[in-house]
Structure formats: C-alpha cells, structure tokens
Motif scaffolding. Sequence first.
Motif, PDB file in Angstrom:
ATOM      1  N   GLU A   1     -10.407  37.660   9.148  1.00  0.00           N
ATOM      2  CA  GLU A   1     -11.891  37.797   9.206  1.00  0.00           C
ATOM      3  C   GLU A   1     -12.499  36.120   9.111  1.00  0.00           C
ATOM      4  O   GLU A   1     -13.469  35.650   9.833  1.00  0.00           O
ATOM      5  CB  GLU A   1     -12.445  38.535   7.921  1.00  0.00           C
ATOM      6  CG  GLU A   1     -13.927  38.426   7.851  1.00  0.00           C
ATOM      7  CD  GLU A   1     -14.350  38.931   6.455  1.00  0.00           C
ATOM      8  OE1 GLU A   1     -15.728  38.806   6.412  1.00  0.00           O
ATOM      9  OE2 GLU A   1     -13.561  39.760   6.070  1.00  0.00           O
TER      10      GLU A   1
ATOM     11  N   ASP B   1      -7.545  40.150  15.681  1.00  0.00           N
ATOM     12  CA  ASP B   1      -6.884  41.356  14.720  1.00  0.00           C
ATOM     13  C   ASP B   1      -6.149  42.070  15.626  1.00  0.00           C
ATOM     14  O   ASP B   1      -6.037  42.135  16.756  1.00  0.00           O
ATOM     15  CB  ASP B   1      -8.266  42.179  14.366  1.00  0.00           C
ATOM     16  CG  ASP B   1      -8.002  43.008  13.243  1.00  0.00           C
ATOM     17  OD1 ASP B   1      -7.103  42.879  12.702  1.00  0.00           O
ATOM     18  OD2 ASP B   1      -8.963  43.903  13.021  1.00  0.00           O
TER      19      ASP B   1
ATOM     20  N   MET C   1     -14.911  45.667  12.610  1.00  0.00           N
ATOM     21  CA  MET C   1     -15.114  44.114  13.027  1.00  0.00           C
ATOM     22  C   MET C   1     -16.689  43.754  12.976  1.00  0.00           C
ATOM     23  O   MET C   1     -17.195  42.679  12.205  1.00  0.00           O
ATOM     24  CB  MET C   1     -14.595  43.503  14.398  1.00  0.00           C
ATOM     25  CG  MET C   1     -14.895  41.881  14.514  1.00  0.00           C
ATOM     26  SD  MET C   1     -14.126  41.573  16.080  1.00  0.00           S
ATOM     27  CE  MET C   1     -12.400  41.780  15.723  1.00  0.00           C
TER      28      MET C   1
ATOM     29  N   TRP D   1     -16.988  43.347   8.805  1.00  0.00           N
ATOM     30  CA  TRP D   1     -16.830  41.897   8.718  1.00  0.00           C
ATOM     31  C   TRP D   1     -18.236  41.389   9.027  1.00  0.00           C
ATOM     32  O   TRP D   1     -18.363  40.036   9.116  1.00  0.00           O
ATOM     33  CB  TRP D   1     -15.939  41.499   9.730  1.00  0.00           C
ATOM     34  CG  TRP D   1     -14.465  41.813   9.321  1.00  0.00           C
ATOM     35  CD1 TRP D   1     -13.982  42.452   8.138  1.00  0.00           C
ATOM     36  CD2 TRP D   1     -13.313  41.292  10.122  1.00  0.00           C
ATOM     37  NE1 TRP D   1     -12.520  42.573   8.186  1.00  0.00           N
ATOM     38  CE2 TRP D   1     -12.232  41.670   9.424  1.00  0.00           C
ATOM     39  CE3 TRP D   1     -12.940  40.656  11.348  1.00  0.00           C
ATOM     40  CZ2 TRP D   1     -10.726  41.833   9.742  1.00  0.00           C
ATOM     41  CZ3 TRP D   1     -11.789  40.296  11.681  1.00  0.00           C
ATOM     42  CH2 TRP D   1     -10.636  40.903  11.011  1.00  0.00           C
TER      43      TRP D   1
END
Length: 384
Positions: free
Chosen positions: A66, A130, A171, A175
């Motif tokens: 992240e 990722d 994501m 995130w």
Amino acid sequence: MSTSLFASLPRADQRKKGVTYVKGLLRVTGRKSIRNIANLIGGRAVDQSLHHFISESTWDWMPVREALTRYLVPRLPVEAWVVQNTVIRKAGQHSVGVDRRFVPAEGRVLNAQQAVSVWAASGGRSSPVDWSLHLPQVWIDDGCRRSRASIPDSAEVEPVTDRAAKLCVEMMTEWAMPVRPVVLDARAMDVLTLVNRLGRRGIPLMARIDESLPLVVTDPALTGYQGTARMQASEVARACSGSRHPVRWLQPGLGGGVRTGQLATVTVKLASGRPGMRRSATARPLTLFALSERGRQQDAPQLWLTDLPCGQPAVPLALCTLLDRVEDDYAQVSKTVGIEDYVGRSFEGWHRHMTLASAAHAVSVLASANATHWRGAAGTRHAT
C-alpha cells in the motif's frame, strides 16, 4: 522512498533488512537469490538473516504494498491500473504453487507458477504494486504441501477473474487509491463478472475481449442490427466496419513509434444466457472498439470493451497500449530485478519477495535516465 515504504515494519532491524534486500535486487548481477544478495553484502551471516527475514519472519507485506502504491500514484503519474496474468516458469516441483499447466501464449504445458498482478501504469512507465499467487487444487487439497509452505487456512482455489476484480476493488476502496480505469486482457476471463463487480464500485473498465464473446447491439446508428439477438463480438465488428476511421497512437516502449490504423466503435451490451442473472448485469451500456493496425490488415482487429465515454477516442485508445507497456516493463525491468527468482517453498516468502522486487522495480523505473523522455512522449499520445 525507504522511509515511507518500510514505516509499517515494527523494528529498525527489519526496516534495515528491507532496504538491504531491495539494494541487493538492484545490484546483484545474474540470479537474484538470497545467497547471491548475501554474498554481495556480507556473507553467510547475512544469508541466514535475509532468509529468515523473507521466509520466516512475521512482517506483513500488505502495508508495504500500500505504501509503495501511494508513493507511485503522483510520481508516474498513474493513468490506469493494469492487471497482468503472469506465468513464472520453475524447474522443480517444490516452489510454492508450482504445477504443470497449459499456457495458451506458449501453446504447450509448462512447469510454472501462475500469478495475478496489478500495475500502476502511465504511457511512459509502469510498476507492479500488488500480487496474488494462484494455488492449484492439488496444493489446496494436499495437507503436507500446505503445511510445508505455510499456506493459510483461508487460501482456496479462486478463478482468475474473481481474483483480478478483488485486487482492483480492494485497492480503490480499502487502500483509497484514486479511481482509474482497469485495463486487462479478458479473453480468458468472465467478462460479465468483471463488468458487474467493477461497475458496482464505479470503476471504469477497458478490457480486451475474445471474438466469440456474445453481445447485443444497442447503437441506433447500426441500422438493421439494433436490439437483435446476440451476436459474437467479431460479427458486430464486421457489421460496423463501414464506420471505421483512421487513427494514430504512440506505442509504448523504446522504438515503439507512432502507429496508424483504423478504428470502429459501436455501443453494445453484454448478452447473458445465465438463468437468474440480474437485469442490471446485461443492460450496462458499453462500447465495442475494433482496432486494426495498418500493415496488419490480414489479422483480425483487436476487440476491446469499455464503459468509458467514447465521444473522443484518444483516452480509450491510449489505454489499449498499456498492456504492451506492462509486458515490456515486466520483461525489461521486473525480470532484471529478480521478480522470478524466488525458489523457496514458503507462501509468505513468495509474497515478501514479490513485494520487495516490486519496490526494486519502482526504484529502477523512477530513476531511469529515460524518465524525462517518457514524460515528453506520454504527452504526444493522441488519436485522430
């Protein structure tokens, strides 16, 4: 970068080892094994220390990923999130997740791992942020293998489509990364699932599709076809070929240059024969892109499906090139910094290595002497 990247690691010695490992990936020539990194830095004691840090430690790789993503967003800058389905060849049978599998791109069965990755991408540069390791059924069912590789109880066989959608959604939600189009090759994926799962989150999609994908034409300009029964994507492309117009675009990569071709677009929706499929799943407005490159008219056009506005095709057309951008960077940068060099049995070790190799990739592309060239080139991408 190192200060923010490893801020989540609880101990100073762990943060130091993280920096050491990334430096080793960047500096070691040849295979980027833990032993070779240790030999460069300090010998046997360092070897044991780094092995424990990668394969047996307890630090969580997700906060590091992240942090890496957050660092890259303004610096590339990110135009899209590109999903790559990656096959990593392996010589033996003991590396975590390895199996005999048919690889369509190679046309043969290989001994390999299969991973799904998400890349932060712009026209000039891209970097992985990722990763997910696809575990075959034999690894899920074999208790001894699971135990040796420390595979968590939560791990299960998951279709590539579901994993790709999950990575992108997490994501941009968990995130809180900026919403950007997801670009991917969906020719071997469930396109309905992708459209539904990303669409519900308001995440735009640019997907290369197989010519056999069933569609329904909704474009009033395509006289005689609107609202007709399902047609294969290739049939729709032929039906709208009379509306093709010339386009040009900048192909990513050194020596890519300006490409020219023909583009036809038509609004469609996905056809579904699935019982119980919700109406919203198939009614979503989409645009089919049929792109033919000049000099390759003998080949079938590339077919893309998107929910982006297509009044001006410059942005969707530029996104189409990002698959090549990522493929080129994987071959030229990721492999160079050892993305494929982890041979351990540890599931957690694989994830930690891929995290730190991604960081090394980011350092490499951001420090590249060609960065200024690429920023200028990115500004020239256009369609006419």
